[in-house]
Design an enzyme around this catalytic site. Sequence first.
Site, PDB file in Angstrom:
ATOM      1  N   GLY A  21       0.742  -1.168   0.148  1.00  0.00           N
ATOM      2  CA  GLY A  21      -0.073   0.147   0.148  1.00  0.00           C
ATOM      3  C   GLY A  21       0.956   1.253  -0.011  1.00  0.00           C
ATOM      4  N   ASN A  22       0.548   2.402   0.301  1.00  0.00           N
ATOM      5  CA  ASN A  22       1.119   3.377   0.391  1.00  0.00           C
ATOM      6  C   ASN A  22       0.220   4.465   1.246  1.00  0.00           C
ATOM      7  OD1 ASN A  22      -0.771   5.654  -1.046  1.00  0.00           O
ATOM      8  ND2 ASN A  22      -0.512   4.108  -2.695  1.00  0.00           N
ATOM      9  N   ARG A  23       0.858   5.626   1.489  1.00  0.00           N
ATOM     10  CA  ARG A  23       0.406   6.871   2.568  1.00  0.00           C
ATOM     11  C   ARG A  23      -0.542   7.463   2.192  1.00  0.00           C
ATOM     12  NH1 ARG A  23       6.039   8.574   5.303  1.00  0.00           N
ATOM     13  NH2 ARG A  23       4.584   9.905   6.457  1.00  0.00           N
TER      14      ARG A  23
END
Length: 211
Positions: A21-23
Amino acid sequence: MKVIVSAGPTFEDIDPARFIGNRSSGKMGFAIAAEAARRGAEVLLVAGPVHLPTPEGVTRIDVRSAAHMHEAVTSALPASIYIGAAAVADFTPQTFSSTKLKKQTGSETLTLELVRTRDILADVAAHALRPRRVVGFAAETNDIEHYARGKLAAKRIDMICANRVGMAGSGFEADDNTLQVFWKDGDATLGPAPKADIAVLLLDLIDKELA
Ligand code: C5P
């Protein structure tokens, strides 16, 4: 006037317990969807996994992966405007393991094979039902104008909003943001300001410059 906005990260599953995932918090895209609805547009918000309430007057579809988001956005066409504010994964695991991956005794490394995802923004811009205005985002740490203008041309979109990441008070997770916006004949800096105010400025700019 129908506006499609995509927001948030995508999660690319590796096995039943892990994902890539990412932020991205989704705050910028949700603020844009809220403001477009406030202006009376019919708004469809395609949201990756985020913890945000649905803005008033907005129809929301929740998705998880880049592939889900691609399907949800393209099947929602036609629309007048598409704003791709999601941080879509560029790569996804080549295979999903239906059982949890195990540590191999004696091996200190694990290699995951990743494949490119389909580019939603470029596909919407090339679609037979292309919205008249297609706006993208770009998270950049350096050479912002160079990379942003490169994406504007490569994806054949009408406007690109570059977010500076890796800086306090801007980009992922922050409540405030600064955008450097580029289109064929010009550029503008929006902010620093709360993301709700940036959404107002951005929709004004789209109306004015992409009329
Ligand atoms: O090429 P890059 O990922 O930096 O471009 C960012 C822009 O492209 C964002 O607007 C993002 O939503 C969009 N994008 C997309 N599909 C992908 C990758 C990025 O729509 N697979």
